[in-house]
Scaffold this motif. Structure first.
Motif, PDB file in Angstrom:
ATOM      1  N   PRO A  51      39.454  27.704  33.027  1.00 58.69           N
ATOM      2  CA  PRO A  51      40.173  29.147  33.033  1.00 58.69           C
ATOM      3  C   PRO A  51      39.589  29.871  34.261  1.00 58.69           C
ATOM      4  CG  PRO A  51      39.254  28.557  30.726  1.00 58.69           C
ATOM      5  CD  PRO A  51      38.567  27.425  31.838  1.00 58.69           C
ATOM      6  N   ALA A  52      38.556  29.476  34.791  1.00 55.65           N
ATOM      7  CA  ALA A  52      38.061  30.476  35.880  1.00 55.65           C
ATOM      8  C   ALA A  52      39.058  29.720  36.949  1.00 55.65           C
ATOM      9  CB  ALA A  52      36.645  30.122  36.278  1.00 55.65           C
ATOM     10  N   GLY A  53      39.292  28.699  37.265  1.00 54.44           N
ATOM     11  CA  GLY A  53      40.301  28.064  38.330  1.00 54.44           C
ATOM     12  C   GLY A  53      41.517  28.696  38.135  1.00 54.44           C
ATOM     13  N   TRP A  54      42.153  28.946  36.896  1.00 53.42           N
ATOM     14  CA  TRP A  54      43.441  29.424  36.792  1.00 53.42           C
ATOM     15  C   TRP A  54      43.110  30.981  37.277  1.00 53.42           C
ATOM     16  CZ3 TRP A  54      44.792  33.857  33.829  1.00 53.42           C
ATOM     17  CH2 TRP A  54      46.135  33.772  33.557  1.00 53.42           C
ATOM     18  N   ALA A  55      42.347  31.828  36.777  1.00 52.41           N
ATOM     19  CA  ALA A  55      42.149  33.154  37.016  1.00 52.41           C
ATOM     20  C   ALA A  55      41.955  33.426  38.651  1.00 52.41           C
ATOM     21  CB  ALA A  55      40.875  33.967  36.352  1.00 52.41           C
ATOM     22  N   VAL A  56      41.314  32.509  39.137  1.00 53.67           N
ATOM     23  CA  VAL A  56      41.269  33.040  40.690  1.00 53.67           C
ATOM     24  C   VAL A  56      42.365  32.445  41.669  1.00 53.67           C
ATOM     25  CG1 VAL A  56      39.844  32.133  42.753  1.00 53.67           C
ATOM     26  CG2 VAL A  56      38.573  32.325  40.617  1.00 53.67           C
ATOM     27  N   ALA A  57      42.880  31.408  41.127  1.00 51.62           N
ATOM     28  CA  ALA A  57      44.400  31.209  41.749  1.00 51.62           C
ATOM     29  C   ALA A  57      45.400  32.385  41.465  1.00 51.62           C
ATOM     30  CB  ALA A  57      44.852  29.896  41.265  1.00 51.62           C
ATOM     31  N   ARG A  58      45.125  33.171  40.472  1.00 48.47           N
ATOM     32  CA  ARG A  58      46.114  34.378  40.372  1.00 48.47           C
ATOM     33  C   ARG A  58      45.841  35.647  40.679  1.00 48.47           C
ATOM     34  NH1 ARG A  58      47.198  29.615  37.995  1.00 48.47           N
ATOM     35  NH2 ARG A  58      49.486  29.157  37.679  1.00 48.47           N
ATOM     36  N   ILE A  59      44.692  36.156  40.246  1.00 47.73           N
ATOM     37  CA  ILE A  59      44.236  37.327  40.466  1.00 47.73           C
ATOM     38  C   ILE A  59      43.145  37.641  41.607  1.00 47.73           C
ATOM     39  CG2 ILE A  59      44.813  37.864  38.024  1.00 47.73           C
ATOM     40  CD1 ILE A  59      41.856  37.908  37.398  1.00 47.73           C
ATOM     41  N   GLY A  60      42.863  36.538  42.130  1.00 47.45           N
ATOM     42  CA  GLY A  60      41.699  36.604  43.294  1.00 47.45           C
ATOM     43  C   GLY A  60      40.222  36.607  42.604  1.00 47.45           C
ATOM     44  N   GLU A  61      39.435  36.329  43.670  1.00 46.98           N
ATOM     45  CA  GLU A  61      38.159  36.231  43.260  1.00 46.98           C
ATOM     46  C   GLU A  61      37.298  37.610  43.111  1.00 46.98           C
ATOM     47  OE1 GLU A  61      35.404  36.833  47.126  1.00 46.98           O
ATOM     48  OE2 GLU A  61      35.037  35.162  46.005  1.00 46.98           O
ATOM     49  N   ARG A  62      37.740  38.607  43.826  1.00 51.00           N
ATOM     50  CA  ARG A  62      37.088  39.835  43.251  1.00 51.00           C
ATOM     51  C   ARG A  62      37.209  40.131  41.787  1.00 51.00           C
ATOM     52  NH1 ARG A  62      37.540  44.957  47.459  1.00 51.00           N
ATOM     53  NH2 ARG A  62      35.789  45.853  46.650  1.00 51.00           N
ATOM     54  N   VAL A  63      38.482  40.238  41.408  1.00 53.54           N
ATOM     55  CA  VAL A  63      38.869  40.786  40.064  1.00 53.54           C
ATOM     56  C   VAL A  63      38.218  39.645  39.297  1.00 53.54           C
ATOM     57  CG1 VAL A  63      40.888  41.210  38.523  1.00 53.54           C
ATOM     58  CG2 VAL A  63      40.835  41.616  40.978  1.00 53.54           C
ATOM     59  N   THR A  64      38.186  38.238  39.444  1.00 59.07           N
ATOM     60  CA  THR A  64      37.795  37.350  38.595  1.00 59.07           C
ATOM     61  C   THR A  64      36.068  37.471  38.490  1.00 59.07           C
ATOM     62  OG1 THR A  64      39.461  35.680  39.272  1.00 59.07           O
ATOM     63  CG2 THR A  64      37.322  34.796  38.333  1.00 59.07           C
ATOM     64  N   MET A  65      35.657  37.820  39.359  1.00 57.70           N
ATOM     65  CA  MET A  65      34.035  38.155  39.295  1.00 57.70           C
ATOM     66  C   MET A  65      33.788  39.417  38.388  1.00 57.70           C
ATOM     67  SD  MET A  65      32.669  36.965  43.023  1.00 57.70           S
ATOM     68  CE  MET A  65      31.099  37.141  42.599  1.00 57.70           C
ATOM     69  N   ALA A  66      34.470  40.405  38.664  1.00 57.73           N
ATOM     70  CA  ALA A  66      34.537  41.730  38.015  1.00 57.73           C
ATOM     71  C   ALA A  66      34.545  41.510  36.760  1.00 57.73           C
ATOM     72  CB  ALA A  66      35.295  42.938  38.574  1.00 57.73           C
ATOM     73  N   ILE A  67      35.646  40.915  36.152  1.00 52.89           N
ATOM     74  CA  ILE A  67      35.982  40.394  35.024  1.00 52.89           C
ATOM     75  C   ILE A  67      34.664  39.711  34.107  1.00 52.89           C
ATOM     76  CG2 ILE A  67      37.468  39.478  33.047  1.00 52.89           C
ATOM     77  CD1 ILE A  67      39.683  40.337  34.907  1.00 52.89           C
ATOM     78  N   GLY A  68      34.256  38.745  35.068  1.00 48.42           N
ATOM     79  CA  GLY A  68      33.547  37.572  34.462  1.00 48.42           C
ATOM     80  C   GLY A  68      31.983  38.757  34.085  1.00 48.42           C
ATOM     81  N   GLY A  69      31.739  39.366  35.230  1.00 54.26           N
ATOM     82  CA  GLY A  69      30.425  40.313  34.884  1.00 54.26           C
ATOM     83  C   GLY A  69      30.713  41.230  33.735  1.00 54.26           C
ATOM     84  N   ALA A 356      41.604  26.741  43.982  1.00 50.31           N
ATOM     85  CA  ALA A 356      40.900  27.075  43.032  1.00 50.31           C
ATOM     86  C   ALA A 356      41.066  26.017  41.695  1.00 50.31           C
ATOM     87  CB  ALA A 356      41.394  28.628  42.461  1.00 50.31           C
ATOM     88  N   ALA A 357      42.425  25.819  41.505  1.00 54.52           N
ATOM     89  CA  ALA A 357      42.718  24.948  40.232  1.00 54.52           C
ATOM     90  C   ALA A 357      42.095  23.663  40.459  1.00 54.52           C
ATOM     91  CB  ALA A 357      44.149  24.667  40.201  1.00 54.52           C
ATOM     92  N   PHE A 358      42.041  23.004  41.662  1.00 52.71           N
ATOM     93  CA  PHE A 358      41.346  21.775  41.810  1.00 52.71           C
ATOM     94  C   PHE A 358      40.039  22.022  41.760  1.00 52.71           C
ATOM     95  CE2 PHE A 358      38.817  18.913  44.560  1.00 52.71           C
ATOM     96  CZ  PHE A 358      39.423  17.823  44.350  1.00 52.71           C
ATOM     97  N   LEU A 359      39.101  23.099  42.042  1.00 50.76           N
ATOM     98  CA  LEU A 359      37.806  23.141  42.079  1.00 50.76           C
ATOM     99  C   LEU A 359      37.498  23.321  40.558  1.00 50.76           C
ATOM    100  CD1 LEU A 359      37.084  25.360  45.029  1.00 50.76           C
ATOM    101  CD2 LEU A 359      36.516  22.939  44.818  1.00 50.76           C
ATOM    102  N   GLY A 360      38.585  23.854  39.841  1.00 53.16           N
ATOM    103  CA  GLY A 360      38.081  24.255  38.494  1.00 53.16           C
ATOM    104  C   GLY A 360      38.117  22.719  37.705  1.00 53.16           C
ATOM    105  N   SER A 361      38.756  21.422  37.888  1.00 60.13           N
ATOM    106  CA  SER A 361      38.722  20.315  37.581  1.00 60.13           C
ATOM    107  C   SER A 361      37.662  19.594  38.127  1.00 60.13           C
ATOM    108  CB  SER A 361      40.074  19.715  37.959  1.00 60.13           C
ATOM    109  OG  SER A 361      41.165  20.161  37.479  1.00 60.13           O
ATOM    110  N   TRP A 362      37.044  19.823  39.441  1.00 60.89           N
ATOM    111  CA  TRP A 362      36.084  19.294  39.982  1.00 60.89           C
ATOM    112  C   TRP A 362      34.502  19.800  39.368  1.00 60.89           C
ATOM    113  CZ3 TRP A 362      35.257  15.671  43.687  1.00 60.89           C
ATOM    114  CH2 TRP A 362      33.837  15.654  44.584  1.00 60.89           C
ATOM    115  N   ARG A 363      34.637  20.933  39.116  1.00 61.63           N
ATOM    116  CA  ARG A 363      33.324  21.710  38.585  1.00 61.63           C
ATOM    117  C   ARG A 363      33.144  21.199  37.190  1.00 61.63           C
ATOM    118  NH1 ARG A 363      31.191  25.886  41.962  1.00 61.63           N
ATOM    119  NH2 ARG A 363      30.162  26.892  40.201  1.00 61.63           N
ATOM    120  N   THR A 364      34.405  20.867  36.481  1.00 60.15           N
ATOM    121  CA  THR A 364      34.237  20.648  34.984  1.00 60.15           C
ATOM    122  C   THR A 364      33.844  19.237  35.020  1.00 60.15           C
ATOM    123  OG1 THR A 364      36.270  22.001  34.481  1.00 60.15           O
ATOM    124  CG2 THR A 364      35.720  20.027  32.826  1.00 60.15           C
TER     125      THR A 364
END
Length: 415
Positions: A51-69, A356-364
């Protein structure tokens, strides 16, 4: 802005992790149940990568990190006021999800923005921020408990770290925009130098060149299928490294108990091994950038694999304590040399246009290796002996070294 939020998150997380079994025990959990509650963190991180890979690919790392926080703050509140073990485990799981979002967002940014010439050093520093948090966090927790006499003080400290990280992400300069602006200005200067036209470099022109929305990419599942070859080969080799790293954290304390050492001696040996590990995190990046990825991956896996195999033969010897300390140091050196390797290999293998999508699979995949290893050690030790379990993890390390030697030259660029 690149490392600060990650340091804050890792520092708070490192302070809370040792206290999760304590919090579970306070709610009536026995030892196996407390271990399951603590394991919910790893499970959450494992489940959060895609899900993090999906989010970063679509809304960017800044918004993803803010939501994650923000989600992690909700999990922190659950740790403080959890009325039952179920709520406590769910809160730990949520924090694991947020940790996946923080880690993948920065990993994706550096994959696309950091030049290949010093990618390994930058990612080794990113890995070092996690190690710093896990190394310093328990000492912070001990100081806070000694000062306030309440384990919940550590959770409040984690909450403050999260608030500071989110504010830094939201109020500080956006690394994605800053990098895009720098690239646009550099392109403008090159264009003027090439054409001879002296065009004024205005902020308006630069701002107009910054993308206002992100490329939606090809999707996590489609990306996973498209890159199944590298994931099934180099990704499995990386998972073996993650497994050996995770096994080290489990085997060393168990080995000390098994040979009859007291808790203080075990803590000292494990602490020295961790200090060696932390001291070498930047050296790994230097080696990878200067000589190639394999020059760090192969020695690291060989040291840890041979270290586990050799340790497995020393359990009943006359100098068991000495061999324990020696091979704990060897494992620390091997783990230190492997710092940043998983991040760097993932960045090397990822498609640069949509990582981002690839790294989501890689990190999983790599997180799955780290999650399975303690279960393997526990099951084999229960069925046979701790020595056999330790030797088995050494064999995994040696097989992983062979896999790196086979697949790194095929999938990773030389420079």
């Amino acid at each position: 802005m690149i490392y600060g939020p990650t340091v804050l998150f890792a520092l708070g997380e490192g302070a809370v992790i040792p206290l999760l079994p304590v919090l579970a025990s306070a709610l009536g959990a026995d030892v196996p149940t407390a271990a399951l509650v603590a394991a919910a963190l790893v499970v959450g991180q494992l489940c959060g990568n895609l899900p993090a890979g999906w989010a970063v690919a679509r809304i960017g790392e800044r918004v993803t990190m803010a939501i994650g926080g923000g989600v992690a703050l909700a999990g922190t509140a659950g740790l403080v006021w959890a009325p039952s073990l179920g709520v406590l485990a769910a809160s730990v799981f949520v924090i694991g999800l947020s940790a996946a979002a923080f880690g993948l967002a920065r990993h994706s940014f550096m994959t696309t923005r950091v030049p290949l010439a010093f990618r390994a050093r930058s990612l080794s520093l990113l890995g070092g921020t996690f190690r710093l948090g896990m190394f310093v966090g328990p000492f912070v927790a001990a100081a806070l408990i000694g000062l306030f006499g309440d384990p919940h003080a550590t959770i409040w400290f984690f909450g403050l770290c999260l608030v500071a990280a989110v504010l830094l992400v939201l109020l500080g300069p956006d690394p994605e925009v800053e990098a895009a602006v720098a690239t646009t200005r550099a392109a403008g200067r090159r264009g003027r130098n090439g054409s001879g036209d002296d065009v004024e470099d205005t902020g308006e022109a630069v701002t107009g060149a910054v993308p206002t929305r992100r490329d939606p990419g090809t999707g996590v599942i489609r990306t996973m299928w498209r890159h199944r070859g590298v994931l099934a080969r180099l990704g499995v080799a990386a998972a073996s490294l993650s497994a050996v790293r995770s096994a080290r954290q489990v085997v060393l304390p168990l080995w000390g108990v098994s040979i009859g050492l007291d808790a203080q001696t075990i803590a000292l040996v494990v602490g020295v091994s961790g200090a060696i590990d932390f001291a070498l995190f930047y050296a790994s990046g230097q080696v990878m950038d200067r000589f190639g990825r394999l020059w760090a991956a192969l020695p690291a896996m060989l040291l840890m694999g041979l270290g586990f195999v050799a340790l497995s033969f020393t359990h009943d010897g006359d100098q068991a304590a000495m061999w324990f300390a020696l091979f704990a140091a060897v494992l620390g050196v091997g783990n230190g040399l492997s710092s940043g390797i998983l991040l760097t290999l993932g960045a090397d293998a990822a498609p640069q246009s949509d990582p981002a999508a690839f790294l989501g699979s890689w990190r999983t995949l790599t997180d799955a290796g780290g999650a399975i290893a303690p279960l393997m050690v526990s099951a084999v030790a229960a069925a046979f002996s701790l020595s056999i379990a330790t030797g088995l993890m050494g064999a995994v390390g040696l097989l992983g070294a062979a896999a790196f030697a086979r697949w790194v030259p095929r999938f990773v660029p030389r420079r």
